[in-house]
Design a protein around this motif. Structure first.
Motif, PDB file in Angstrom:
ATOM      1  N   ALA A 131      -4.407  41.556  24.873  1.00  0.00           N
ATOM      2  CA  ALA A 131      -2.930  42.125  24.910  1.00  0.00           C
ATOM      3  C   ALA A 131      -2.250  41.643  25.941  1.00  0.00           C
ATOM      4  N   ARG A 132      -2.603  41.806  27.185  1.00  0.00           N
ATOM      5  CA  ARG A 132      -2.041  41.362  28.492  1.00  0.00           C
ATOM      6  C   ARG A 132      -1.586  40.010  28.416  1.00  0.00           C
ATOM      7  N   ALA A 133      -2.692  39.079  28.126  1.00  0.00           N
ATOM      8  CA  ALA A 133      -2.448  37.673  27.845  1.00  0.00           C
ATOM      9  C   ALA A 133      -1.435  37.232  27.078  1.00  0.00           C
ATOM     10  N   LEU A 134      -1.113  38.206  25.938  1.00  0.00           N
ATOM     11  CA  LEU A 134       0.015  37.878  24.916  1.00  0.00           C
ATOM     12  C   LEU A 134       1.231  38.334  25.328  1.00  0.00           C
ATOM     13  N   LEU A 135       1.207  39.350  26.239  1.00  0.00           N
ATOM     14  CA  LEU A 135       2.542  39.834  26.874  1.00  0.00           C
ATOM     15  C   LEU A 135       3.033  38.949  28.154  1.00  0.00           C
ATOM     16  N   ASP A 148      11.119  40.759  22.592  1.00  0.00           N
ATOM     17  CA  ASP A 148       9.751  40.761  22.080  1.00  0.00           C
ATOM     18  C   ASP A 148       8.930  41.293  22.755  1.00  0.00           C
ATOM     19  N   ARG A 149       8.816  41.298  24.160  1.00  0.00           N
ATOM     20  CA  ARG A 149       8.117  41.914  25.223  1.00  0.00           C
ATOM     21  C   ARG A 149       8.319  43.538  25.012  1.00  0.00           C
ATOM     22  N   ALA A 150       9.384  43.955  25.141  1.00  0.00           N
ATOM     23  CA  ALA A 150       9.682  45.478  24.814  1.00  0.00           C
ATOM     24  C   ALA A 150       9.301  45.973  23.580  1.00  0.00           C
ATOM     25  N   LEU A 151       9.453  45.214  22.290  1.00  0.00           N
ATOM     26  CA  LEU A 151       8.831  45.491  21.074  1.00  0.00           C
ATOM     27  C   LEU A 151       7.425  45.771  20.867  1.00  0.00           C
ATOM     28  N   ILE A 152       6.729  44.703  21.530  1.00  0.00           N
ATOM     29  CA  ILE A 152       5.101  44.853  21.669  1.00  0.00           C
ATOM     30  C   ILE A 152       4.898  45.690  22.498  1.00  0.00           C
ATOM     31  N   GLY A 153       5.462  45.934  23.685  1.00  0.00           N
ATOM     32  CA  GLY A 153       5.070  46.899  24.696  1.00  0.00           C
ATOM     33  C   GLY A 153       5.344  48.285  24.334  1.00  0.00           C
ATOM     34  N   LEU A 154       6.268  48.619  23.430  1.00  0.00           N
ATOM     35  CA  LEU A 154       6.466  50.099  22.698  1.00  0.00           C
ATOM     36  C   LEU A 154       5.312  50.111  21.686  1.00  0.00           C
ATOM     37  N   ARG A 248       3.726  34.797  18.697  1.00  0.00           N
ATOM     38  CA  ARG A 248       3.404  35.070  19.964  1.00  0.00           C
ATOM     39  C   ARG A 248       1.804  34.911  20.403  1.00  0.00           C
ATOM     40  N   ALA A 249       1.076  35.386  19.233  1.00  0.00           N
ATOM     41  CA  ALA A 249      -0.472  35.457  19.306  1.00  0.00           C
ATOM     42  C   ALA A 249      -0.843  33.940  19.344  1.00  0.00           C
ATOM     43  N   ALA A 250      -0.327  33.272  18.779  1.00  0.00           N
ATOM     44  CA  ALA A 250      -0.861  31.685  18.574  1.00  0.00           C
ATOM     45  C   ALA A 250      -0.473  30.918  19.979  1.00  0.00           C
ATOM     46  N   ALA A 251       0.640  31.408  20.283  1.00  0.00           N
ATOM     47  CA  ALA A 251       1.284  30.561  21.908  1.00  0.00           C
ATOM     48  C   ALA A 251       0.215  31.056  22.787  1.00  0.00           C
ATOM     49  N   ALA A 252      -0.372  32.385  22.660  1.00  0.00           N
ATOM     50  CA  ALA A 252      -1.263  33.058  23.832  1.00  0.00           C
ATOM     51  C   ALA A 252      -2.653  32.452  23.332  1.00  0.00           C
ATOM     52  N   GLY A 253      -3.023  31.781  22.505  1.00  0.00           N
ATOM     53  CA  GLY A 253      -4.276  31.307  22.306  1.00  0.00           C
ATOM     54  C   GLY A 253      -5.261  32.419  21.387  1.00  0.00           C
ATOM     55  N   ILE A 254      -4.648  33.293  20.772  1.00  0.00           N
ATOM     56  CA  ILE A 254      -5.334  34.314  20.096  1.00  0.00           C
ATOM     57  C   ILE A 254      -5.511  33.984  18.850  1.00  0.00           C
ATOM     58  N   ILE A 258      -4.165  39.104  14.078  1.00  0.00           N
ATOM     59  CA  ILE A 258      -3.383  40.366  14.228  1.00  0.00           C
ATOM     60  C   ILE A 258      -2.270  40.577  13.371  1.00  0.00           C
ATOM     61  N   GLY A 259      -1.686  41.637  13.261  1.00  0.00           N
ATOM     62  CA  GLY A 259      -0.467  42.312  12.470  1.00  0.00           C
ATOM     63  C   GLY A 259       0.167  42.955  13.600  1.00  0.00           C
ATOM     64  N   CYS A 260       1.367  43.669  12.937  1.00  0.00           N
ATOM     65  CA  CYS A 260       2.214  44.797  13.571  1.00  0.00           C
ATOM     66  C   CYS A 260       1.318  45.904  14.141  1.00  0.00           C
ATOM     67  N   HIS A 261       0.214  46.376  13.200  1.00  0.00           N
ATOM     68  CA  HIS A 261      -0.439  47.529  13.317  1.00  0.00           C
ATOM     69  C   HIS A 261      -1.445  47.416  14.303  1.00  0.00           C
TER      70      HIS A 261
END
Length: 313
Positions: A131-135, A148-154, A248-254, A258-261
């Motif tokens: 999660a930290r790597a994605l952010l 995107d960072r604010a929304l995922i962080g929320l 964002r997950a693909a860019a972070a190599g994850i 995953i989905g929103c939930h």
């Protein structure tokens, strides 16, 4: 005034045997169910049962017997949760018709659904490191990156459902007691207020200021205006958020799908892993039952992995 002739033609054949039955059936979906997704699911269940009854020569819901409902349920080629949902839909609909005095008894009330017990949910979860790597991978030099960072962080730090997040207005981020709070608009018209983690507090304010968001009544998380790199005035849809999360997950190599939930489950798991209490997590997630919150707890996943690695061959 509601056109009763129109209602009569809109409901499936089983519930259109008389104007009174058709009217009462239409009222069930229009009046008793407020959640749109639930309404759609229950309407599909009612229509599917009507089609089954037609195939078996039953065209009047007042002639339906428990044996008919039991045979329908027995023949469903669906998962146990799906079957239980369909049975629940029929029970509620028939209860409504009984109360409206268009049916003598509820033929679904005595029918038993399949046994189904779930102790752990299926939502894919990220580790704290992932999660930290994605952010950290998000480029926050643009308004879209800040968003995107604010929304995922929320979703991580407040366990917010994506549906509640995208309904937020700018005024739903506010100061109380020298701390930033957020107001989430949950299912059923409920409001849920949460103090912000210090990371989320910083990310929200950086987004609001960096994107130069204006009127307090405007939506907080807006969609992108085409390929301009700017934000529009319209809110993001759930599909927009899902696509963003996957990018964002693909860019972070994850590689986890995953989905929103996933961020809700990740936040709950990490809270509990670091000594949080289940009953507090329940309040934070705005769950009716602690059992529901427990489905998001994946602390045992790591324990199981450690044990598997003991197999040295």
């Amino acid at each position: 005034m509601v056109n009763q002739v129109a209602i009569h033609h809109q409901v499936p054949v089983l519930y259109a045997a008389s104007p009174a039955v058709a009217k009462r059936t239409g009222e069930f979906f229009a009046v008793s169910i407020r959640n749109l997704n639930t309404r759609k699911a229950y309407a599909r269940a009612a229509a599917d049962f009507s089609a089954w009854c037609e195939l078996h020569g039953i065209t009047d819901v007042r002639l339906v017997q428990p044996v008919h409902v039991a045979a329908y349920i027995e023949g469903l080629q669906s998962s146990a949760p799906s079957v239980k949902q369909r049975l629940a839909a029929l029970r509620m609909l028939f209860d409504w018709l009984v109360i409206g005095q268009v049916m003598p008894t509820n033929p679904a009330s005595s029918v038993r659904g399949p046994r189904h017990s779930v102790k752990k949910g299926k939502t894919p979860v990220l580790s704290a490191e992932e999660a930290r790597a994605l952010l950290d991978r998000i480029d926050t030099s643009t308004s879209i990156g800040l968003r995107d960072r604010a929304l995922i962080g929320l979703m991580v730090y407040t366990f917010a459902r994506v549906g509640a997040a995208i309904q937020m207005r700018i005024e739903d981020v506010y100061i109380q007691g020298r701390r930033t709070w957020v107001r989430l608009h949950e299912k059923g018209g409920k409001q849920h207020e949460m103090p912000c983690h210090h990371n989320l507090e910083a990310w929200l304010h950086e987004y609001i200021e960096g994107a130069q968001l204006g009127d307090a009544k405007d939506y907080l998380f807006r969609s992108a205006a085409g390929r301009t790199g700017r934000l529009s005035d319209t809110p993001m849809a759930q599909a927009d958020v899902f696509r963003m999360v996957r990018r964002r997950a693909a860019a972070a190599g994850i590689r986890t799908r995953i989905g929103c939930h996933s961020f809700r489950a990740t936040g709950i798991t990490e809270y509990l892993r670091n000594g949080g209490k289940l009953e507090i997590a329940q309040q934070m997630a705005n769950h009716e039952s602690a059992r529901t919150t427990g489905l998001y707890d994946r602390r045992t996943d790591q324990i199981n992995l450690d044990e598997v690695e003991r197999i040295v061959i």
